[in-house]
Each structure stands twice: as structure tokens, then as C-alpha cells.
Design a protein around this motif. Sequence first.
Motif, PDB file in Angstrom:
ATOM      1  N   ALA A   1     -14.270 -13.368  15.535  1.00 32.85           N
ATOM      2  CA  ALA A   1     -14.993 -13.085  16.788  1.00 32.85           C
ATOM      3  C   ALA A   1     -14.422 -13.892  17.937  1.00 32.85           C
ATOM      4  O   ALA A   1     -14.210 -15.108  17.813  1.00 32.85           O
TER       5      ALA A   1
ATOM      6  N   ARG B   1     -24.048 -14.807  22.878  1.00 38.95           N
ATOM      7  CA  ARG B   1     -22.623 -14.561  23.133  1.00 38.95           C
ATOM      8  C   ARG B   1     -22.016 -13.702  22.022  1.00 38.95           C
ATOM      9  O   ARG B   1     -21.107 -12.902  22.274  1.00 38.95           O
ATOM     10  N   PHE B   2     -22.539 -13.878  20.791  1.00 40.47           N
ATOM     11  CA  PHE B   2     -22.044 -13.056  19.691  1.00 40.47           C
ATOM     12  C   PHE B   2     -22.293 -11.575  19.949  1.00 40.47           C
ATOM     13  O   PHE B   2     -21.527 -10.716  19.505  1.00 40.47           O
TER      14      PHE B   2
ATOM     15  N   ALA C   1     -19.464 -10.350  21.799  1.00 35.56           N
ATOM     16  CA  ALA C   1     -18.179 -10.798  21.254  1.00 35.56           C
ATOM     17  C   ALA C   1     -17.240  -9.621  20.992  1.00 35.56           C
ATOM     18  O   ALA C   1     -17.673  -8.474  20.810  1.00 35.56           O
TER      19      ALA C   1
ATOM     20  N   LEU D   1     -15.549 -14.986  21.443  1.00 37.66           N
ATOM     21  CA  LEU D   1     -16.767 -15.043  22.259  1.00 37.66           C
ATOM     22  C   LEU D   1     -16.436 -15.023  23.747  1.00 37.66           C
ATOM     23  O   LEU D   1     -15.434 -15.606  24.178  1.00 37.66           O
TER      24      LEU D   1
ATOM     25  N   LYS E   1     -25.495 -19.240  22.090  1.00 39.45           N
ATOM     26  CA  LYS E   1     -24.337 -18.895  21.266  1.00 39.45           C
ATOM     27  C   LYS E   1     -24.561 -17.561  20.553  1.00 39.45           C
ATOM     28  O   LYS E   1     -23.660 -16.709  20.506  1.00 39.45           O
TER      29      LYS E   1
ATOM     30  N   TRP F   1     -15.207  -8.238  18.276  1.00 42.16           N
ATOM     31  CA  TRP F   1     -15.083  -8.366  16.825  1.00 42.16           C
ATOM     32  C   TRP F   1     -13.832  -7.651  16.342  1.00 42.16           C
ATOM     33  O   TRP F   1     -13.583  -6.505  16.693  1.00 42.16           O
TER      34      TRP F   1
END
Length: 449
Positions: free
Chosen positions: A267, A169-170, A173, A269, A166, A175
Motif C-alpha cells: 500500500a 489514509r488506507f 491508498a 498511502l 492512518k 493498493w
Amino acid sequence: SYIIGLQVTSTTTHEALQGEDIQVTIHRKPACLVELVVKAGKKIIDEAKREAIKAVNKEVTLPGFRKGKAPEQTILKRYPQDVERELHKTLANEAYAEAQKLARVPLLNQNAKITFDLKDHSEESAELVFSFETEPVVPSVDPKLFVAKPVAKAEVGEKQVEEAIKQMRFFFADWKPVEDRAIQDGDYIMIDLDTLENGVAHKVFRDVRFEVSKERMAPWMQKLVQGAKAGDILEGISEADETASEQERNEFKPKQVRITILKVESAELPELNDDLAKKVGAANVEEMHKSIEKMLQEQANAGAKEALHEQVNAFLTEQYMFELPKSLVETEKEHRKQQMLKDPKFKKRWESELSQEEKEKTEAKLFDEAHKAVRLFYLARAIVHQANLSITHQEVQQEAIATMQAWNQSAVQPDNIPKEVFALALSKVILAKAEDYIIENGSQAESSV
């Protein structure tokens, strides 16, 4: 030569030595400072005088004589003050050289400064005092005195792997700034956090991103930021986490805090698929999963090893006390301070926000850290020598390359590594070798590592 006396006090030792035309008293003082009180006889003075006359002779021109070839008596008669001035230097050089033949007290390093004071001199004798720093006397280390405390290795399971994925994935992302509404659950905020004591702010961290959610934010913080917007400055009281143990709750001390909300974002993802896996160098999601699990295991092992190394360092710095050269500690302290001042935000706080008392506390903390670092260096070097541990050029070079890569220098040419980086790498390798040796040869407690 022979020793004619030795006196020891709680802070200083005095050792007297007698040579053919010289007497030396060695005063060993705190902070590895040495004073040589030297009483030189006529033979040394005559030699120093000849050298002084030669030096002046080379600098002056007299009619009828080539430069440097005028008679000694002529130079003495025409330039008595110049000879006298030069004599102070040559006498110091001659006396120090002869004194060290007896004393054999090593200088701290090749850049060590030697100061001298000519107390008295005549045609027959002279007394000089030389001051300089010397190498510390490092005690022998007994690894069996080290008892390792159990170290719990970080858990690595499916939950930790999914969390790492996770977080990855950020990185990819999309944003988007949130500017048209208040903060709500699911948003991400970038904040500065300070504690407040008697109206004075103390930095906890800067530019840290938090997810506004029950799972990833302390309840008191979540409650404080909800409804706020970017640019707001909030004050509140920290509280113990609901999941904290009774002991942790009892030990927890609420603090007044100030949160500065730098920005608010949402965000989006990316999907967890093979395309994402390829972006991080894996063929597919399954391979990415295995790769991340392996990375987490390596990090857990490294973390456990680092915790043991910290135990060793604490053992060494607490168990083995000895005098250190003041100049080295001061240099290390100043280096640490300059590294901190490279941070523009810290520099601003140092120059315009911190009180004199806060600056003094920071300086004292830096001095303590520097003192421990220098002592640890000497102990590690002594352990490596004592245990005859090998250190190869390749090991140091690899550490130097890793250091430069950590400074975001990706293309590192081994032949172009700066000397100071190589020296830093050597210190790191020496310390790591010493730490591992103590762990391997200590009285090990049962550990979960």
C-alpha cells in the motif's frame, strides 16, 4: 357465567367455566398453548345447524326455488351429507364464539392458527377441543434488582486519533498486488482463519486484512505467514501474546489453526495534507483532526452505553423466565438462519462442508438466541408499558431510516419505508427505551462511564 373449578399442576392449569348452554374447560399448557374443551348444548347446536343449512342453500339450485330460498327440510332431505359437513364448520364457529365469551383467552396475534377437533356431537350436545397459542404472561420487572458493573470507556487520545487517521489514509491508498515474491514485513495480507478440532474446521473470520508487522500482528502469525505467497494454506498453533498478563497467559488455550492467504498487497498511502482532509469533508488537517477526535469520543460513549445495555439484557433474560409461544421462537430462529444463509460462503459451508453434528449445534445455538430475543422483546414491551414511557412516531421513523441506511440505501423516503422495517425499528426503540429505564432506575454500581 361462573367458575365451577380450578386445578393447578406443575405444567398445566385447568379452569372450568359454566354458561347458559355451554361448559368450557381451559387447559393452559407449556409454550403458551391453550386448549379449550367445549361442551355445547342444544341451543348452540340448533343455531349451528341453521347456519349450515343456509350455507348449503346458497350453493345449490333446486327447481322451483330461487337460489338460497329452498325450505330447510328440503335441503336437509336432498343434501344431508353436505349439511353434515358444513355443520362441523358452523358448530366450531358457534361453539368457539360462545366459549370465548366466557374464557376471554386472547389469541397470540391476528394471524394465530386455531385448530379444532369435533370429539362427539348429537342433536342434544357436542364436545369440541380448540387449540391455539396465546400471549405470554410477562412478569413485572423490578429495575432496582439491576446492579450495573463498572464499564471502562475506550481511551481517546492522540495515539488513537493518529491511528484513526492512518486507517483513513488506507481508504485512499494505492493498493498493488504482490505476486513476484514471498510475504515480508510491511505487506498486507487478506486471509481466512479457521480453528481445527479433530480435523474439522471452525470459522473464526473471513476476508480480513492484516498488516504483516510486529506492531499489528501476533508473533506466531507473523512467523507463520512470512515467506508464504497468495494462495498458500498454512497450519500452525496459536500462542499467547507476549504482552499478555500472567492471568491471560494461564487462561489462554493454544489452538491448531489454518490460515488461507487470499491475496498479498502493498500500500502506498496518500500524504497527510489539506487535500486529503478535503476528501473527507474537512477544510484542513487541523479541522480533520478535531472531527476525528469528536467521532472517536462519540464511538467511545456509544460503546460504553452498549456495554451497559448488554448488561441489562443479560439481567432481564437471566432474572425473568416465563413461557414463550413456540411459533414465535421458531420463526425468529428461522429468520436468523436465513440471514446467515444469505452469505454465499456460509451457505456453501452449510450445504457441503458442515457435519450433521455441527448443523445441530448451530441450530441449537440459533434456537437459544431466538428464545432470548423473543423473551427480551416481551420484557421490553412490558417495561415500556409499566413505566408509561413515551415512544413517538418520529423516533421510530428515524430508527427505520437509520436501519435502511445501514443496508446501504442512502436515499430513504419516509413515506416509502416498508412495514417490516418500521416494525423492526419499533422493536429497537422499545428495547432501547426499556434498557435506558432500567439503567436509570437500577441500583447503580460505581462506573467509569
